[in-house]
Design a protein around this motif. Structure first.
Motif, PDB file in Angstrom:
ATOM      1  N   ASP A 140       0.139  -1.038   0.034  1.00 19.22           N
ATOM      2  CA  ASP A 140       0.142  -0.042  -0.065  1.00 19.22           C
ATOM      3  C   ASP A 140       0.455   1.230  -0.332  1.00 19.22           C
ATOM      4  O   ASP A 140      -0.101   2.268  -0.207  1.00 19.22           O
ATOM      5  CB  ASP A 140      -0.848  -0.312   1.436  1.00 19.22           C
ATOM      6  CG  ASP A 140      -1.874  -0.605   1.112  1.00 19.22           C
ATOM      7  OD1 ASP A 140      -1.905  -1.735   0.115  1.00 19.22           O
ATOM      8  OD2 ASP A 140      -2.892  -1.153   2.380  1.00 19.22           O
ATOM      9  N   ALA A 141       2.018   1.116   1.038  1.00 17.51           N
ATOM     10  CA  ALA A 141       3.068   2.384   1.240  1.00 17.51           C
ATOM     11  C   ALA A 141       3.342   2.207  -0.938  1.00 17.51           C
ATOM     12  O   ALA A 141       4.287   3.211  -0.783  1.00 17.51           O
ATOM     13  CB  ALA A 141       3.445   2.092   1.462  1.00 17.51           C
ATOM     14  N   GLY A 142       3.266   1.196  -1.809  1.00 15.03           N
ATOM     15  CA  GLY A 142       4.288   1.550  -3.484  1.00 15.03           C
ATOM     16  C   GLY A 142       5.430   1.101  -3.054  1.00 15.03           C
ATOM     17  O   GLY A 142       5.980   1.567  -3.796  1.00 15.03           O
ATOM     18  N   HIS A 143       5.726   0.029  -1.874  1.00 21.07           N
ATOM     19  CA  HIS A 143       6.996  -0.429  -2.414  1.00 21.07           C
ATOM     20  C   HIS A 143       6.482  -2.232  -3.250  1.00 21.07           C
ATOM     21  O   HIS A 143       6.172  -3.142  -3.478  1.00 21.07           O
ATOM     22  CB  HIS A 143       6.977  -1.437  -0.857  1.00 21.07           C
ATOM     23  CG  HIS A 143       7.794  -0.765  -0.117  1.00 21.07           C
ATOM     24  ND1 HIS A 143       9.505  -0.041  -0.611  1.00 21.07           N
ATOM     25  CD2 HIS A 143       7.433   0.541   0.762  1.00 21.07           C
ATOM     26  CE1 HIS A 143       9.260   1.053   0.469  1.00 21.07           C
ATOM     27  NE2 HIS A 143       8.310   1.123   1.153  1.00 21.07           N
ATOM     28  N   THR A 144       6.440  -1.968  -4.969  1.00 17.36           N
ATOM     29  CA  THR A 144       7.294  -2.354  -5.474  1.00 17.36           C
ATOM     30  C   THR A 144       7.860  -3.546  -5.835  1.00 17.36           C
ATOM     31  O   THR A 144       7.464  -5.202  -6.721  1.00 17.36           O
ATOM     32  CB  THR A 144       6.536  -1.823  -7.168  1.00 17.36           C
ATOM     33  OG1 THR A 144       8.332  -1.892  -7.227  1.00 17.36           O
ATOM     34  CG2 THR A 144       5.220  -0.847  -6.795  1.00 17.36           C
ATOM     35  N   THR A 145       9.238  -3.766  -4.932  1.00 12.94           N
ATOM     36  CA  THR A 145       9.969  -4.930  -5.293  1.00 12.94           C
ATOM     37  C   THR A 145      10.196  -5.674  -3.521  1.00 12.94           C
ATOM     38  O   THR A 145      11.034  -5.906  -2.549  1.00 12.94           O
ATOM     39  CB  THR A 145      11.419  -3.679  -5.378  1.00 12.94           C
ATOM     40  OG1 THR A 145      11.718  -3.035  -4.247  1.00 12.94           O
ATOM     41  CG2 THR A 145      11.533  -3.137  -6.481  1.00 12.94           C
ATOM     42  N   ILE A 146       8.615  -6.207  -3.660  1.00 10.83           N
ATOM     43  CA  ILE A 146       8.984  -7.254  -2.353  1.00 10.83           C
ATOM     44  C   ILE A 146       8.288  -8.868  -3.536  1.00 10.83           C
ATOM     45  O   ILE A 146       7.883  -9.184  -3.902  1.00 10.83           O
ATOM     46  CB  ILE A 146       7.450  -6.619  -2.252  1.00 10.83           C
ATOM     47  CG1 ILE A 146       7.534  -5.731  -1.713  1.00 10.83           C
ATOM     48  CG2 ILE A 146       7.367  -8.125  -0.438  1.00 10.83           C
ATOM     49  CD1 ILE A 146       6.434  -5.100  -0.444  1.00 10.83           C
ATOM     50  N   GLU A 147       9.492  -9.734  -3.030  1.00  9.60           N
ATOM     51  CA  GLU A 147       8.968 -11.054  -3.443  1.00  9.60           C
ATOM     52  C   GLU A 147       8.316 -12.671  -2.336  1.00  9.60           C
ATOM     53  O   GLU A 147       9.819 -12.063  -1.152  1.00  9.60           O
ATOM     54  CB  GLU A 147      10.683 -10.922  -3.842  1.00  9.60           C
ATOM     55  CG  GLU A 147      10.563 -10.623  -5.144  1.00  9.60           C
ATOM     56  CD  GLU A 147      12.228 -10.372  -5.252  1.00  9.60           C
ATOM     57  OE1 GLU A 147      13.302 -11.639  -5.306  1.00  9.60           O
ATOM     58  OE2 GLU A 147      12.812  -9.944  -6.945  1.00  9.60           O
ATOM     59  N   GLU A 148       8.176 -12.934  -2.189  1.00 10.48           N
ATOM     60  CA  GLU A 148       7.516 -14.032  -1.407  1.00 10.48           C
ATOM     61  C   GLU A 148       8.858 -14.876  -2.751  1.00 10.48           C
ATOM     62  O   GLU A 148       8.085 -16.060  -3.404  1.00 10.48           O
ATOM     63  CB  GLU A 148       6.549 -14.189  -1.508  1.00 10.48           C
ATOM     64  CG  GLU A 148       5.577 -13.138  -0.617  1.00 10.48           C
ATOM     65  CD  GLU A 148       4.202 -13.524  -0.249  1.00 10.48           C
ATOM     66  OE1 GLU A 148       3.862 -14.386   0.289  1.00 10.48           O
ATOM     67  OE2 GLU A 148       3.093 -12.794  -0.802  1.00 10.48           O
ATOM     68  N   VAL A 149       9.840 -15.314  -1.773  1.00 11.14           N
ATOM     69  CA  VAL A 149      10.833 -16.564  -2.177  1.00 11.14           C
ATOM     70  C   VAL A 149      11.358 -17.456  -1.694  1.00 11.14           C
ATOM     71  O   VAL A 149      11.947 -16.521  -0.244  1.00 11.14           O
ATOM     72  CB  VAL A 149      11.959 -15.289  -3.848  1.00 11.14           C
ATOM     73  CG1 VAL A 149      11.233 -15.214  -5.019  1.00 11.14           C
ATOM     74  CG2 VAL A 149      12.125 -14.946  -2.776  1.00 11.14           C
ATOM     75  N   THR A 150      12.011 -18.745  -1.877  1.00 11.42           N
ATOM     76  CA  THR A 150      12.883 -19.272  -1.036  1.00 11.42           C
ATOM     77  C   THR A 150      14.690 -17.743  -0.366  1.00 11.42           C
ATOM     78  O   THR A 150      15.009 -17.510  -1.707  1.00 11.42           O
ATOM     79  CB  THR A 150      13.744 -20.581  -1.236  1.00 11.42           C
ATOM     80  OG1 THR A 150      14.076 -20.102  -3.025  1.00 11.42           O
ATOM     81  CG2 THR A 150      12.379 -21.324  -1.883  1.00 11.42           C
ATOM     82  N   VAL A 151      14.932 -18.209   0.255  1.00 10.92           N
ATOM     83  CA  VAL A 151      15.870 -17.451   0.893  1.00 10.92           C
ATOM     84  C   VAL A 151      16.955 -18.023   1.506  1.00 10.92           C
ATOM     85  O   VAL A 151      16.727 -19.100   2.230  1.00 10.92           O
ATOM     86  CB  VAL A 151      15.193 -16.304   1.465  1.00 10.92           C
ATOM     87  CG1 VAL A 151      17.030 -15.255   2.920  1.00 10.92           C
ATOM     88  CG2 VAL A 151      14.891 -15.910   1.186  1.00 10.92           C
ATOM     89  N   THR A 152      18.956 -17.683   1.355  1.00 14.07           N
ATOM     90  CA  THR A 152      19.477 -18.458   1.754  1.00 14.07           C
ATOM     91  C   THR A 152      20.020 -18.125   3.078  1.00 14.07           C
ATOM     92  O   THR A 152      20.032 -16.633   3.031  1.00 14.07           O
ATOM     93  CB  THR A 152      20.865 -19.206   0.859  1.00 14.07           C
ATOM     94  OG1 THR A 152      20.734 -17.709   0.509  1.00 14.07           O
ATOM     95  CG2 THR A 152      20.164 -19.872  -0.161  1.00 14.07           C
ATOM     96  N   ARG A 153      20.758 -18.758   3.989  1.00 16.33           N
ATOM     97  CA  ARG A 153      21.074 -18.402   5.017  1.00 16.33           C
ATOM     98  C   ARG A 153      22.263 -17.355   4.543  1.00 16.33           C
ATOM     99  O   ARG A 153      21.885 -15.798   5.313  1.00 16.33           O
ATOM    100  CB  ARG A 153      21.819 -19.390   6.430  1.00 16.33           C
ATOM    101  CG  ARG A 153      23.100 -19.848   5.600  1.00 16.33           C
ATOM    102  CD  ARG A 153      23.674 -19.971   6.655  1.00 16.33           C
ATOM    103  NE  ARG A 153      23.407 -21.637   7.180  1.00 16.33           N
ATOM    104  CZ  ARG A 153      23.611 -22.491   7.938  1.00 16.33           C
ATOM    105  NH1 ARG A 153      23.806 -22.819   8.956  1.00 16.33           N
ATOM    106  NH2 ARG A 153      23.057 -24.550   7.863  1.00 16.33           N
ATOM    107  N   ASP A 154      23.453 -17.328   3.978  1.00 17.08           N
ATOM    108  CA  ASP A 154      24.501 -16.315   3.637  1.00 17.08           C
ATOM    109  C   ASP A 154      23.268 -14.983   3.079  1.00 17.08           C
ATOM    110  O   ASP A 154      23.607 -13.821   3.318  1.00 17.08           O
ATOM    111  CB  ASP A 154      25.161 -16.936   2.786  1.00 17.08           C
ATOM    112  CG  ASP A 154      24.940 -17.333   1.239  1.00 17.08           C
ATOM    113  OD1 ASP A 154      23.809 -17.785   1.230  1.00 17.08           O
ATOM    114  OD2 ASP A 154      25.878 -18.183   1.121  1.00 17.08           O
TER     115      ASP A 154
END
Length: 316
Positions: free
Chosen positions: A240-254
């Motif tokens: 809602d604040a306009g952040h378009t670079t949001i990803e629901e993705v797998t993430v490594t610990r590093d």
């Protein structure tokens, strides 16, 4: 043992099996099936003092719906409707509104009661709702300055072992072991990986990171993570604040190690920045701009200062 362990400043009354009663009367038998086998579901909900001095429960219906979904997953029959449980929660707070004028933590719980024993038993379901005064789960200092986290040696259960859409009591042994390991090693919280080595969640919170390009990432719901209501809230606030670079993705610990920001989300933990993971400083070692924006906006929302999210509040 840690900043997350504290004496419960309990309420005068609880709600149990359809009745309000004194706290000390809310007892169950030692032969309660769930005590032996862990078959139960629960929620953590917060009520906040709003900016105009009233008391409001945050996203109450969403929490009750998840409670009912969790029960459905484990085939636990709850003898109350969503509306009845919502009203019971409000009644409990209304009964002791003065005691909780500054807010409360609420714990609905449903579990298999006593009767037959054994894994195949099916006994009547008991349902309770309690309230107590519980401050920031990872400490006020953690909220302001960030915490230290450790990647746990314990792995988050596989999705075919752990019913990840359910908030199920017995499954939290995994989290307890991870949490104790982290605290005994001198950290504030544990981060668990899935069986493939990707970041899942903390012992009781979802996790977000902001990388050096400003991309905000959080593990997807296809990972073994709880579909957190605070997680959902944060995603909506950011979009809602306009952040378009949001990803629901797998993430490594590093990826955590080299992130500019890391923060946890959860009803108990609220929005807690992480300043260090596995002895690696995150960013400049203090809450970053995205973390602080999310914190500030979240606390404005739960205190009724953002009219566009007024439907998230149930006033007592």
């Amino acid at each position: 043992m840690s900043s997350t362990s504290s004496t419960v400043l309990r309420a005068e009354h609880i709600w149990l099996d359809g009745k309000l009663m004194k706290w000390d009367e809310g007892n169950v038998h030692v032969m309660t099936h769930a005590l032996h086998y862990g078959l139960g579901v629960f929620e953590g909900i917060r009520a906040y003092k709003t900016h105009d001095g009233r008391l409001a429960v945050f996203r109450l219906r969403e929490h009750i719906r998840r409670l009912l979904d969790s029960a459905h997953i484990i085939m636990l029959q709850i003898p109350y409707s969503e509306d009845e449980l919502v009203e019971a929660t409000v009644d409990l707070l209304r009964k002791q509104k003065q005691q909780f004028a500054n807010g409360a933590y609420l714990r609905p719980v449903a579990f298999m009661g006593d009767g037959a024993m054994g894994l195949g038993a099916v006994n009547p379901t008991r349902v309770g709702i309690t309230a107590w005064d519980w401050g920031a789960y990872l400490g006020d200092k953690g909220i302001k300055e960030g915490i230290r986290a450790k990647v746990s040696s314990f792995t988050r259960n596989h999705v075919n072992v752990n019913m990840v859409r359910g908030k199920i009591t017995g499954q939290y042994v995994n989290s307890i072991l991870a949490k104790r390991e982290a605290v005994l090693a001198g950290y504030d919280e544990a981060i668990l990986l899935d069986i493939s080595g990707f970041v899942a969640e903390a012992s009781g919170e979802n996790i977000f990171l902001v990388n050096k390009k400003g991309v905000i990432k959080t593990p997807p719901l296809s990972s073994p993570v709880l579909d957190g209501i605070t997680r959902d809230t944060v995603l909506k606030l950011l979009r809602d604040a306009g952040h378009t670079t949001i990803e629901e993705v797998t993430v490594t610990r590093d990826a955590l190690y080299i992130a500019n920001e890391v923060f946890f989300t959860g009803t108990a933990a609220e929005i807690t920045p992480v300043r260090e993971v596995d002895n690696r400083q995150i960013g400049d070692g203090k809450p970053g701009p995205i973390s602080k924006y999310v914190q500030d906006t979240y606390f404005r929302v739960v205190r009724g200062q953002e009219a566009r999210y007024a439907d998230w509040l149930t006033y007592v």
